[in-house]
Design a protein around this motif. Sequence first.
Motif, short mmCIF file in Angstrom:
data_model
loop_
_atom_site.label_atom_id
_atom_site.label_comp_id
_atom_site.label_asym_id
_atom_site.label_seq_id
_atom_site.Cartn_x
_atom_site.Cartn_y
_atom_site.Cartn_z
N UNK A 91 0.82 -1.22 0.00
CA UNK A 91 0.00 0.00 0.00
C UNK A 91 0.85 1.26 0.00
N UNK A 92 0.23 2.34 -0.46
CA UNK A 92 0.87 3.66 -0.40
C UNK A 92 0.53 4.36 0.91
N UNK A 93 -0.52 3.89 1.59
CA UNK A 93 -1.00 4.59 2.76
C UNK A 93 -1.56 3.59 3.77
N UNK A 94 -1.74 4.05 4.97
CA UNK A 94 -2.41 3.26 5.99
C UNK A 94 -3.23 4.21 6.85
N UNK A 95 -4.18 3.67 7.57
CA UNK A 95 -5.01 4.48 8.44
C UNK A 95 -4.57 4.29 9.89
N UNK A 96 -4.42 5.41 10.59
CA UNK A 96 -4.04 5.32 12.00
C UNK A 96 -4.45 6.61 12.70
N UNK A 171 -9.90 -6.60 17.14
CA UNK A 171 -9.21 -6.15 15.93
C UNK A 171 -8.84 -4.67 16.05
N UNK A 172 -9.67 -3.88 16.74
CA UNK A 172 -9.30 -2.47 16.94
C UNK A 172 -8.11 -2.34 17.89
N UNK A 173 -8.06 -3.21 18.87
CA UNK A 173 -6.92 -3.19 19.77
C UNK A 173 -5.64 -3.60 19.01
N UNK A 174 -5.77 -4.60 18.17
CA UNK A 174 -4.62 -5.03 17.35
C UNK A 174 -4.18 -3.92 16.40
N UNK A 175 -5.16 -3.14 15.91
CA UNK A 175 -4.84 -2.00 15.05
C UNK A 175 -4.03 -0.96 15.82
N UNK A 182 -4.92 -1.06 8.93
CA UNK A 182 -6.02 -0.79 8.00
C UNK A 182 -5.42 -0.14 6.76
N UNK A 183 -5.54 -0.81 5.64
CA UNK A 183 -4.99 -0.29 4.39
C UNK A 183 -6.06 0.00 3.35
N UNK A 184 -7.33 -0.01 3.77
CA UNK A 184 -8.41 0.24 2.82
C UNK A 184 -9.70 0.49 3.58
N UNK A 185 -10.56 1.31 3.01
CA UNK A 185 -11.95 1.43 3.44
C UNK A 185 -12.81 0.87 2.32
N UNK A 186 -13.65 -0.09 2.66
CA UNK A 186 -14.51 -0.72 1.66
C UNK A 186 -15.96 -0.53 2.10
N UNK A 188 -16.97 2.07 3.40
CA UNK A 188 -16.70 2.79 4.64
C UNK A 188 -16.33 1.86 5.79
N UNK A 189 -16.23 0.57 5.56
CA UNK A 189 -15.76 -0.34 6.60
C UNK A 189 -14.24 -0.47 6.51
N UNK A 190 -13.59 -0.50 7.64
CA UNK A 190 -12.15 -0.74 7.65
C UNK A 190 -11.86 -2.16 7.17
N UNK A 191 -10.84 -2.27 6.35
CA UNK A 191 -10.35 -3.58 5.93
C UNK A 191 -9.02 -3.81 6.65
N UNK A 192 -8.97 -4.87 7.44
CA UNK A 192 -7.81 -5.14 8.29
C UNK A 192 -6.94 -6.23 7.65
N UNK A 193 -5.64 -6.07 7.86
CA UNK A 193 -4.70 -7.10 7.45
C UNK A 193 -3.56 -7.12 8.47
N UNK A 194 -2.81 -8.18 8.48
CA UNK A 194 -1.65 -8.23 9.36
C UNK A 194 -0.61 -7.23 8.88
#
Length: 400
Positions: A91-96, A171-175, A182-186, A188-194
Motif C-alpha cells: 500500500x501507499x497509505x495506511x489508516x491510523x 481487531x481495533x486493539x490489534x490495530x 487498515x490499508x483500505x476502506x470498503x 466505509x468499513x475498515x479492511x484489516x490485514x496483518x
Amino acid sequence: MTSLPRPTAELSSDEARRIALRAQGFLGAPDRRGGVRGVLRHLGAVQLDTISVLARSHELIPYARLGAVGRRTVDEAYWTPAAVGGRPARPHAFEYWSHAACVLPVEEWPHFAFRRRAYRARPHWNHALPDGTYDQVIKQLRAEGPLTATDLGGAKKTSEWWDWSGTKVAVERALMYGEVVCTERRGWKRVYDLAERAIPDTLLHDELDDTECLRRLVRLAGQSLGVGTRADIADYHRLKGEQVDAVIAESGLVPVTVEGWSKPAWADPAALVTTPRGRHRTTLLSPFDSLVWDRARTERIFGFTHRLEAYVPKRKRVYGYFAMPVLAGGRLVGRVDPARDGATLVAKQVTLDGVKAVPAAAQALVEAASWVDCTNIRVERANTPELRDALTTALTRTLG
C-alpha cells in the motif's frame, strides 16, 4: 519550555498567512504530477470522517487543492497497492490515529511507533475483551485476510454504535498496537490485514525511540503548516505540548515571531527562503481540512471563526450542518452549507462577508457542482436577501 532561542525572522501577519497557504497547497501551481498521493505526502495526514455531503472529507481534501480529480481516482490513490520491481504489491497509505483517524503515507509507519507503544502500555480499555478473542482474530486474519470486522464475525452486538462485539474490540486493539493495519476502506468499513503482510519490510519495525519519532512528526507538522505556534504544531498529530518541547530545538524548525501572535512561533526554514507567490485557489473547504481543522489557528491567521455544527442541535446551528468555508484570494470569505437533490447542488445556507465575495462563492459552487455531477445549483438562504439575489444572478450567468 523555560527559555527560547532568539527568533531568526520576523514575519508580518500577511507573510505568515501566505506561508501557511503555500505549505497547505493553496498558493502557487498545484503538483498535478504528484496527484493525490503527492497531496497526501505533502500534508502528512488526511483526516477521515463518516459525514458525506458532497463527498467524504478525505475526498474533499485533494479536490480542494487539485480541482475536479475523480472520486474513484482519489480512493485508488490512497488504497490501491502497487508492485515495484517484481516485489509483492504494497500500500501507499495506511489508516491510523494522528490528528484523528487519518490516512497517512506508508513511509511514516515507523514514526508512529511511539504511539503504538503507548497504546500497548495502557492499563485498561473502555471495551472488555473476551478471553481468546484477540488470538482468534489474528489467526483468522493470517489464514483469510484482509477482512472487515463483519467478515471476522461482526462489528456490533446490538444496533448501538458503541456496543462493539468482542471481535471488533480485538481487531481495533490489534490495530492500535500495530499488529494489524487498515490499508483500505470498503463501503466505509475498515479492511484489516496483518501489518507483517501489508507494510513493506523496510518500514515494518518499531526500532525508533520516542524521541526520534517525535522529532520527525514535529518537523513534518512544521513543514505542513509552514509556520505555527507550539500549540499548532502539537495539534497537527495530536502530540502533547511537553512532547513538542522536548524535541523542537532539534527538529530542524527555526524560531520566528509573527505580527499579532501572542505566542512564539516556529517555521520550516525552507518556507522562509522564497516569498510565497502564485495563483490562489478558490474552493470550498471540508470542515476537516488541515488548513482549518484547528479553530484557534484559523481564527488567528484568517480572522475567521470556524465550527462544525453537524453535532449541534438543529435549532442552535448558526451556519448549517456541514458549513464549508469558502477560500478565495487567500482569505476565508464565507461559508456554504451544501446538500444534493438529484442533479441539483443545493446551497441550503450561504453566509458571505459581503457582495465582493459573491463571484468567488459562485465560482466555488460551480466547480463543486461539476465535480459531483450536478447540472443545477439552487440557493435556498443567505445571510441577507440581497446577497442571495446577487449569488443567484452570478450563478445563472456562469451556468448560462
